[in-house]
Write an enzyme that holds these catalytic residues in place. Structure first.
Site, PDB file in Angstrom:
ATOM      1  N   SER A  50       0.850  -1.191   0.000  1.00 58.97           N
ATOM      2  CA  SER A  50       0.000   0.000   0.000  1.00 58.97           C
ATOM      3  C   SER A  50       0.888   1.244   0.000  1.00 58.97           C
ATOM      4  CB  SER A  50      -0.868   0.007   1.266  1.00 58.97           C
ATOM      5  OG  SER A  50      -0.032   0.198   2.396  1.00 58.97           O
ATOM      6  N   ASP A  82      -1.073  -1.500  -3.985  1.00 57.62           N
ATOM      7  CA  ASP A  82      -2.425  -1.665  -3.435  1.00 57.62           C
ATOM      8  C   ASP A  82      -3.016  -0.275  -3.155  1.00 57.62           C
ATOM      9  OD1 ASP A  82      -4.596  -3.088  -2.326  1.00 57.62           O
ATOM     10  OD2 ASP A  82      -3.716  -2.997  -0.300  1.00 57.62           O
ATOM     11  N   HIS A  83      -4.192  -0.010  -3.675  1.00 55.94           N
ATOM     12  CA  HIS A  83      -4.897   1.261  -3.452  1.00 55.94           C
ATOM     13  C   HIS A  83      -4.064   2.507  -3.746  1.00 55.94           C
ATOM     14  CE1 HIS A  83      -8.502  -0.553  -1.684  1.00 55.94           C
ATOM     15  NE2 HIS A  83      -7.692  -1.377  -1.032  1.00 55.94           N
ATOM     16  N   ASP A 104      -6.995   3.454  -7.446  1.00 50.70           N
ATOM     17  CA  ASP A 104      -8.272   3.434  -6.720  1.00 50.70           C
ATOM     18  C   ASP A 104      -8.927   4.814  -6.808  1.00 50.70           C
ATOM     19  OD1 ASP A 104     -10.349   3.383  -4.965  1.00 50.70           O
ATOM     20  OD2 ASP A 104      -9.187   2.702  -3.224  1.00 50.70           O
ATOM     21  N   GLU A 134     -11.033   0.265  -9.039  1.00 48.08           N
ATOM     22  CA  GLU A 134     -12.063  -0.028  -8.032  1.00 48.08           C
ATOM     23  C   GLU A 134     -13.315   0.783  -8.293  1.00 48.08           C
ATOM     24  OE1 GLU A 134     -10.814  -0.151  -3.894  1.00 48.08           O
ATOM     25  OE2 GLU A 134     -12.746   0.673  -3.244  1.00 48.08           O
ATOM     26  N   HIS A 180     -12.346  -3.323   4.931  1.00 50.92           N
ATOM     27  CA  HIS A 180     -10.967  -3.491   5.401  1.00 50.92           C
ATOM     28  C   HIS A 180     -10.911  -3.540   6.925  1.00 50.92           C
ATOM     29  CE1 HIS A 180     -10.144  -1.519   1.388  1.00 50.92           C
ATOM     30  NE2 HIS A 180      -9.423  -2.618   1.313  1.00 50.92           N
ATOM     31  N   GLY A 209     -10.692  -6.640   1.493  1.00 49.42           N
ATOM     32  CA  GLY A 209     -11.235  -6.812   2.843  1.00 49.42           C
ATOM     33  C   GLY A 209     -11.598  -8.256   3.140  1.00 49.42           C
ATOM     34  N   ASN A 230      -7.712 -10.300  -1.559  1.00 43.92           N
ATOM     35  CA  ASN A 230      -6.756  -9.494  -0.797  1.00 43.92           C
ATOM     36  C   ASN A 230      -6.815  -9.798   0.697  1.00 43.92           C
ATOM     37  OD1 ASN A 230      -6.386  -8.211  -3.232  1.00 43.92           O
ATOM     38  ND2 ASN A 230      -6.727  -6.152  -2.444  1.00 43.92           N
ATOM     39  N   THR A 233      -5.199  -7.917   7.073  1.00 42.81           N
ATOM     40  CA  THR A 233      -5.465  -7.969   8.522  1.00 42.81           C
ATOM     41  C   THR A 233      -5.112  -9.324   9.153  1.00 42.81           C
ATOM     42  OG1 THR A 233      -7.154  -6.282   8.297  1.00 42.81           O
ATOM     43  CG2 THR A 233      -7.306  -7.694  10.244  1.00 42.81           C
TER      44      THR A 233
HETATM   45  O1  G3H Z   1      -6.453  -1.951   2.047  1.00 42.98           O
HETATM   46  C1  G3H Z   1      -5.692  -1.595   2.944  1.00 42.98           C
HETATM   47  C2  G3H Z   1      -4.566  -2.475   3.292  1.00 42.98           C
HETATM   48  O2  G3H Z   1      -4.899  -3.287   4.382  1.00 42.98           O
HETATM   49  C3  G3H Z   1      -3.337  -1.651   3.539  1.00 42.98           C
HETATM   50  O3  G3H Z   1      -3.447  -0.957   4.719  1.00 42.98           O
HETATM   51  O4  G3H Z   1      -2.830   1.387   4.143  1.00 42.98           O
HETATM   52  O5  G3H Z   1      -2.571   0.494   6.487  1.00 42.98           O
HETATM   53  O6  G3H Z   1      -1.050  -0.276   4.669  1.00 42.98           O
HETATM   54  P1  G3H Z   1      -2.407   0.246   5.031  1.00 42.98           P
HETATM   55  P1  13P Z   2      -8.015  -6.924   4.928  1.00 44.71           P
HETATM   56  O1  13P Z   2      -7.012  -6.193   5.735  1.00 44.71           O
HETATM   57  O2  13P Z   2      -9.402  -6.748   5.464  1.00 44.71           O
HETATM   58  O3  13P Z   2      -7.636  -8.333   4.701  1.00 44.71           O
HETATM   59  O4  13P Z   2      -8.060  -6.221   3.477  1.00 44.71           O
HETATM   60  C1  13P Z   2      -6.933  -6.252   2.669  1.00 44.71           C
HETATM   61  C2  13P Z   2      -7.121  -5.465   1.432  1.00 44.71           C
HETATM   62  O5  13P Z   2      -8.201  -5.353   0.889  1.00 44.71           O
HETATM   63  C3  13P Z   2      -5.948  -4.802   0.859  1.00 44.71           C
HETATM   64  O6  13P Z   2      -6.265  -4.035  -0.259  1.00 44.71           O
HETATM   65 ZN    ZN Z   3      -8.167  -3.158  -0.202  1.00 47.70          ZN
END
Ligand code: G3H
Ligand code: 13P
Ligand code: ZN
Length: 284
Positions: A50, A82-83, A104, A134, A180, A209, A230, A233
């Site tokens: 991310s 990611d995002h 995103d 997205e 998420h 998520g 994805n 967590t």
């Molecule tokens: O979608 C979010 C991911 O879990 C990444 O989270 O922005 O805290 O690294 P972060």
């Molecule tokens: P989680 O942390 O809920 O598994 O989501 C991960 C995610 O979507 C990263 O883009």
């Molecule tokens: Zn995500």
């Protein structure tokens, strides 16, 4: 092996009816855990970082660690942003060597999301990088979206069709009830919506998520066309949980290797478990 774009992995997943796990990494131990789990399961895998992970570790470290990890194993690995929320961020990642990026634009009005996604695609296509976009509001578990609000927040199937036709994007993240972070209750996925989207959209669907979503629901989502799942967590929980246990059992421990080693091993186990659920074991 060299890093591959996610579109290569997702094409095979489509043909085989399984999903590829996309696991978030922030540090060396998690990069190693993802690579080890993929190798032990003989599975393709997506490492993703991310913007927060890039800020924490540094883009050079993330790219170098992912390349090093991929070069040491013989299953295919993608390195994916990611995002990503801006054109500039996706370009920095492409320049640094990421094999795929997510743009995103889900917080933007539809027209602007389409325009931003097309802008990223124009460059990414030229250099063989794939793009995930997205549509809809995935949000955090704290957002507490109820099913009666689904039409306002979840991905609209007709909009998804238009979005994919106009952009030509490689993979689409959709909102069907996941969030998420840690869920308070059990998430309820809108499978009927997923089915409608799938009928109208002929590209791999991405489920964000996914930590804390029951195994059966994940399997059903994959049956209905999800090809990238994805997970962040659940890795955080396993990793930090193992650190906590070592420190509770041995309050005098000061060697980071004795704390982070068990954390890395716990991450390998949870990632292997997910890979088996996603059906990608033995596919590489
Ligand atoms: O979608 C979010 C991911 O879990 C990444 O989270 O922005 O805290 O690294 P972060
Ligand atoms: P989680 O942390 O809920 O598994 O989501 C991960 C995610 O979507 C990263 O883009
Ligand atoms: Zn995500």
């Amino acid at each position: 092996m060299a890093l591959v774009p996610i579109s290569d992995l997702l094409k095979d997943a489509e043909a085989g009816g399984y999903a590829v796990g996309a696991f978030n990494c922030n540090n060396m131990e998690i990069v190693q855990a993802i690579a080890t789990a993929a190798q032990e399961e003989r599975s393709p895998v997506i490492m993703q970082a991310s913007q927060g992970a890039i800020k924490y570790a540094g883009i050079e470290y993330i790219t170098a660690m992912a390349n090093m990890a991929a070069s040491m194993i013989d299953v295919p690995v993608a390195l994916h942003l990611d995002h990503g929320t801006s054109f500039e961020q996706t370009m920095r990642c492409i320049r640094s060597g990421f094999s795929s990026v997510m743009i995103d634009g889900s917080k933007l009005p539809l027209e602007e999301n389409i325009a931003l996604t097309k802008q990223v695609l124009a460059v990414a296509r030229a250099v063989g990088v794939s793009v995930e976009a997205e549509l809809g509001k995935i949000g955090g578990t704290e957002d507490d979206i109820h099913v009666n609000e689904a039409d306002a927040y979840f991905t609209d199937p007709e909009e998804a069709k238009r979005f994919v036709e106009e952009t030509g994007v490689d993979a689409l993240a959709i909102a069907i009830g996941t969030a998420h972070g840690r869920y308070k209750g059990e998430p309820k996925l809108d499978f009927a919506r997923l089915e409608k989207i799938r009928a109208l959209v002929n590209i791999p669907i991405v489920l964000h998520g996914s930590s804390g979503v029951p195994e059966q629901a994940i399997r059903e989502a994959i049956r209905l066309g999800v090809r990238k799942v994805n997970i962040d967590t659940n890795i955080r929980e396993a990793f930090v949980g193992a650190c906590r246990k070592v420190l509770a059992d041995k309050p005098d421990e000061i060697d980071p290797r004795n704390v982070l080693g068990p954390a890395r091993a716990a991450a390998v186990e949870i990632i292997r478990e997910k890979i088996r659920i996603f059906g990608s074991s033995g596919k590489a």
